[in-house]
Design an enzyme around this catalytic site. Structure first.
Site, short mmCIF file in Angstrom:
data_model
loop_
_atom_site.label_atom_id
_atom_site.label_comp_id
_atom_site.label_asym_id
_atom_site.label_seq_id
_atom_site.Cartn_x
_atom_site.Cartn_y
_atom_site.Cartn_z
N HIS A 83 0.83 -1.22 0.00
CA HIS A 83 0.00 0.00 0.00
C HIS A 83 0.86 1.27 0.00
O HIS A 83 0.36 2.34 -0.35
CB HIS A 83 -1.06 -0.02 1.11
CG HIS A 83 -0.61 0.32 2.49
ND1 HIS A 83 -0.39 -0.62 3.46
CD2 HIS A 83 -0.37 1.52 3.06
CE1 HIS A 83 -0.03 -0.01 4.58
NE2 HIS A 83 0.00 1.29 4.37
N ASP A 136 0.00 -7.60 1.74
CA ASP A 136 0.46 -6.21 1.68
C ASP A 136 1.99 -6.13 1.71
O ASP A 136 2.59 -5.78 2.73
CB ASP A 136 -0.16 -5.44 2.87
CG ASP A 136 0.05 -3.95 2.77
OD1 ASP A 136 0.47 -3.47 1.70
OD2 ASP A 136 -0.22 -3.25 3.78
N SER A 233 4.19 2.18 8.17
CA SER A 233 3.86 1.10 7.23
C SER A 233 5.07 0.63 6.45
O SER A 233 5.89 1.44 6.01
CB SER A 233 2.83 1.58 6.21
OG SER A 233 1.55 1.41 6.72
C1 4AZ Z 1 0.21 3.01 8.94
O1 4AZ Z 1 -0.49 3.69 8.23
C2 4AZ Z 1 -0.35 2.25 10.08
N1 4AZ Z 1 -1.91 0.73 14.54
C3 4AZ Z 1 0.22 1.08 10.41
C4 4AZ Z 1 -0.25 0.33 11.47
C5 4AZ Z 1 -1.29 0.79 12.20
C6 4AZ Z 1 -1.89 1.97 11.89
C7 4AZ Z 1 -1.40 2.71 10.83
C8 4AZ Z 1 -1.75 -0.02 13.36
O2 4AZ Z 1 1.42 2.97 8.70
#
Ligand code: 4AZ
Length: 277
Positions: A83, A136, A233
């Protein structure tokens, strides 16, 4: 395509802060306002495989263009979240983002040390399912090799590091509060791998995503407080010295009952036909 929260998590950071969903007061754990959420600053030498993905063209220079995390699994191979490579995030397909780079060996994004290495090629998992968030991951090939010793071993299927209750550490430059406080320095948080039944109960299917034990794992704390967040992420979740997950999605950050969800690394190995460690 309908925009759902999990996809929105990788929105350009400048836009993300303005529209972050504010949790109900009762869902906010006491520790949610501590510093990744509920973590602590670390030097990148403690996790030298942690890299930042950057495009100053797209995200501006205030945080050296950082918009996602990644993890080096070879001298020229970096894993990140699928993503993170979406057009919705990058503004263009990755091959048309000429200044897409990884920043390695640097704890403070605005410091001068470490390396900035161009991304030569991007392979996005074609089976990434934007409804469940399954699959992902993406593989980046770097134009030049990272220094020796800056990659991490991946945990294959059956590795004890995946067992529920295992302590794991997540690394990133993401939001430290869940409400848009992006840090310029690398943070880490300690979380515990949760039982699949706990993850399934938290995410039975809905607007955020659906937990799939085959392709995901979830980690957090029963009381909340420690978690990955927006901007983390694609970054690493490490247990027993091996990579077990990539930061992928979740409802909010550090909320009790909403553990962070990670791409399961053994499933990446199977998909790519790489040896299971
Ligand atoms: C992100 O957008 C993201 N709390 C990754 C993990 C979580 C929330 C956001 C889980 O990178």
């Amino acid at each position: 395509m309908r925009r759902r929260l999990a996809r929105a998590l990788a929105r350009p950071l400048a836009l993300a802060a303005a529209s972050t969903v504010i949790p109900l007061a009762s869902a906010v754990p006491a520790a949610a306002d501590s510093i990744v959420v509920g973590g602590f600053p670390v030097d990148v030498s403690e996790g030298p495989w942690t890299v930042a993905l950057s495009s100053r063209d797209r995200f501006g220079g205030t945080r050296a263009g950082q918009f996602c995390g990644g993890v080096a699994v070879g001298r020229t191979t970096v894993l990140t979240a699928a993503h993170c490579m979406e057009e919705e995030v990058l503004g263009a397909p990755p091959e048309r983002v000429p200044d897409l780079r990884v920043i390695a060996g640097r704890s403070e994004l605005l410091a001068k040390g470490g390396q900035e290495i161009a991304v030569r090629d991007v392979w996005v998992n074609p089976d990434h399912d934007a409804v469940t968030n399954s699959g992902d991951f993406a593989v980046l090939s770097l134009a030049e090799p990272l220094p020796q010793g800056s990659s991490i071993a991946m945990a294959g299927a059956g590795d004890p590091a995946y067992r529920a209750g295992t302590e794991a550490t997540v690394y990133g430059w993401g939001d430290t509060t869940g409400s848009g406080s992006y840090t310029g320095s690398l943070h880490a948080a300690r979380v515990h791998v949760q039982r699949d039944a706990v993850c399934e109960k938290a995410y039975p299917g809905g607007s955020v995503g659906t937990y799939r034990a085959r392709t995901m794992l979830c980690a957090g704390e029963a009381a909340g407080g420690r978690d990955a967040c927006q901007g983390d992420s694609g970054g690493p979740l490490v247990a027993q010295g091996r990579l077990i997950g990539l930061v992928s999605w979740g409802a909010g950050c550090g909320w009790a009952g909403s553990p962070g969800v990670y791409t399961r690394v053994s499933e990446i190995l199977s998909t790519l036909g790489w040896p299971q460690g």
